[in-house]
Write an enzyme that holds these catalytic residues in place. Structure first.
Site, PDB file in Angstrom:
ATOM      1  CE  LYS A  11      -4.072  -2.068   2.223  1.00 51.03           C
ATOM      2  NZ  LYS A  11      -5.046  -1.935   3.350  1.00 51.03           N
ATOM      3  CE1 TYR A  51      -9.563  -2.659   0.131  1.00 46.88           C
ATOM      4  CE2 TYR A  51      -8.635  -0.861  -1.149  1.00 46.88           C
ATOM      5  CZ  TYR A  51      -8.477  -1.928  -0.273  1.00 46.88           C
ATOM      6  OH  TYR A  51      -7.220  -2.257   0.198  1.00 46.88           O
ATOM      7  CG  ASN A 114      -3.845  -1.943   6.921  1.00 49.73           C
ATOM      8  OD1 ASN A 114      -3.725  -1.661   5.734  1.00 49.73           O
ATOM      9  ND2 ASN A 114      -4.869  -2.615   7.393  1.00 49.73           N
ATOM     10  CG  HIS A 117      -5.541  -6.230  -0.232  1.00 53.03           C
ATOM     11  ND1 HIS A 117      -6.779  -6.170   0.357  1.00 53.03           N
ATOM     12  CD2 HIS A 117      -5.611  -7.204  -1.182  1.00 53.03           C
ATOM     13  CE1 HIS A 117      -7.568  -7.076  -0.225  1.00 53.03           C
ATOM     14  NE2 HIS A 117      -6.882  -7.714  -1.158  1.00 53.03           N
ATOM     15  CD  GLU A 128      -9.021  -9.397  -3.485  1.00 60.64           C
ATOM     16  OE1 GLU A 128      -7.854  -9.717  -3.128  1.00 60.64           O
ATOM     17  OE2 GLU A 128      -9.910  -9.083  -2.676  1.00 60.64           O
TER      18      GLU A 128
HETATM   19  N1  UDP Z   1      -9.887  -0.144   7.151  1.00 60.64           N
HETATM   20  C1  UDP Z   1      -9.948   1.104   7.732  1.00 60.64           C
HETATM   21  N2  UDP Z   1     -10.645   1.249   8.906  1.00 60.64           N
HETATM   22  C2  UDP Z   1     -11.273   0.203   9.520  1.00 60.64           C
HETATM   23  C3  UDP Z   1     -11.209  -1.066   8.903  1.00 60.64           C
HETATM   24  C4  UDP Z   1     -10.504  -1.208   7.723  1.00 60.64           C
HETATM   25  O1  UDP Z   1      -9.395   2.073   7.209  1.00 60.64           O
HETATM   26  O2  UDP Z   1     -11.890   0.397  10.578  1.00 60.64           O
HETATM   27  C5  UDP Z   1      -9.140  -0.309   5.886  1.00 60.64           C
HETATM   28  C6  UDP Z   1      -7.776  -0.967   6.104  1.00 60.64           C
HETATM   29  O3  UDP Z   1      -6.839  -0.369   5.201  1.00 60.64           O
HETATM   30  C7  UDP Z   1      -8.061  -2.415   5.730  1.00 60.64           C
HETATM   31  C8  UDP Z   1      -9.075  -2.243   4.595  1.00 60.64           C
HETATM   32  O4  UDP Z   1      -9.885  -1.152   5.012  1.00 60.64           O
HETATM   33  O5  UDP Z   1      -6.889  -3.114   5.363  1.00 60.64           O
HETATM   34  C9  UDP Z   1      -9.956  -3.442   4.328  1.00 60.64           C
HETATM   35  O6  UDP Z   1     -10.556  -3.865   5.531  1.00 60.64           O
HETATM   36  P1  UDP Z   1     -10.689  -5.400   5.927  1.00 60.64           P
HETATM   37  O7  UDP Z   1     -11.604  -5.480   7.110  1.00 60.64           O
HETATM   38  O8  UDP Z   1     -11.036  -6.193   4.712  1.00 60.64           O
HETATM   39  O9  UDP Z   1      -9.210  -5.765   6.457  1.00 60.64           O
HETATM   40  P2  UDP Z   1      -7.996  -6.620   5.868  1.00 60.64           P
HETATM   41  O10 UDP Z   1      -8.570  -7.793   5.132  1.00 60.64           O
HETATM   42  O11 UDP Z   1      -7.205  -5.689   4.973  1.00 60.64           O
HETATM   43  O12 UDP Z   1      -7.194  -7.031   7.084  1.00 60.64           O
END
Ligand code: UDP
Length: 140
Positions: A11, A51, A114, A117, A128
């Site tokens: 990212k 997304y 974070n 992905h 994807e």
């Molecule tokens: N995200 C965010 N705030 C939140 C939860 C998720 O900004 O409260 C963002 C974060 O970058 C995350 C992405 O949305 O990686 C997708 O969320 P998901 O729950 O699918 O998490 P992941 O699979 O990436 O761990």
């Protein structure tokens, strides 16, 4: 266990801090092989489409703006049980909850910024991968 593929994104918070190599090294050390990789600057259409599953969530706008803010590196990773293996080395979504030694514990800045992905199922991995790569761009 079967050799499978998953989809990864390094990212903008990581590309901005010049961590593409450091993150890729952690993926490789976890037993994943990079079989396709390209650096792109996501358009709004790409970010919002990728997304779309989150479009009703409060963080959707901010997440898309972040993903468009700087280049990302999209990758196809191959290995035994690749989806689970990648999720394990990524760590929890919120770096505060991520286990020691994971990519997010080591490098992530916040729950939004974070670092990586990773697909959450084999079915989503296939969708994807096809969103960003043509079959001939993947060299196993
Ligand atoms: N995200 C965010 N705030 C939140 C939860 C998720 O900004 O409260 C963002 C974060 O970058 C995350 C992405 O949305 O990686 C997708 O969320 P998901 O729950 O699918 O998490 P992941 O699979 O990436 O761990």
């Amino acid at each position: 266990m079967a050799v499978t593929r998953t989809f990864s994104i390094i990212k903008p918070d990581a590309t901005r801090r010049n961590l593409t190599g450091a993150v890729t090294k952690m993926l490789e050390e976890a037993g994943l092989r990079v079989v396709a990789s390209k650096r792109i600057h996501m358009t709004r259409e790409q970010a919002e489409g990728f997304y779309a599953v989150h479009k009703e969530r409060p963080f959707f706008g901010e997440l898309c703006e972040f993903m468009m803010s700087e280049p990302v590196v999209v990758q196809v990773l191959e290995g035994e049980d690749a989806v689970a293996r990648n999720r394990e080395v990524m760590g929890a979504t919120n770096p505060a909850d991520a286990a020691e030694g994971t990519i997010r514990k080591t490098h992530a800045l916040s729950i939004g910024e974070n670092t990586v992905h990773g697909s959450d199922s084999d079915e989503n991995a296939a969708i994807e991968i096809a969103y960003f790569f043509k079959p001939e761009e993947i060299v196993g």
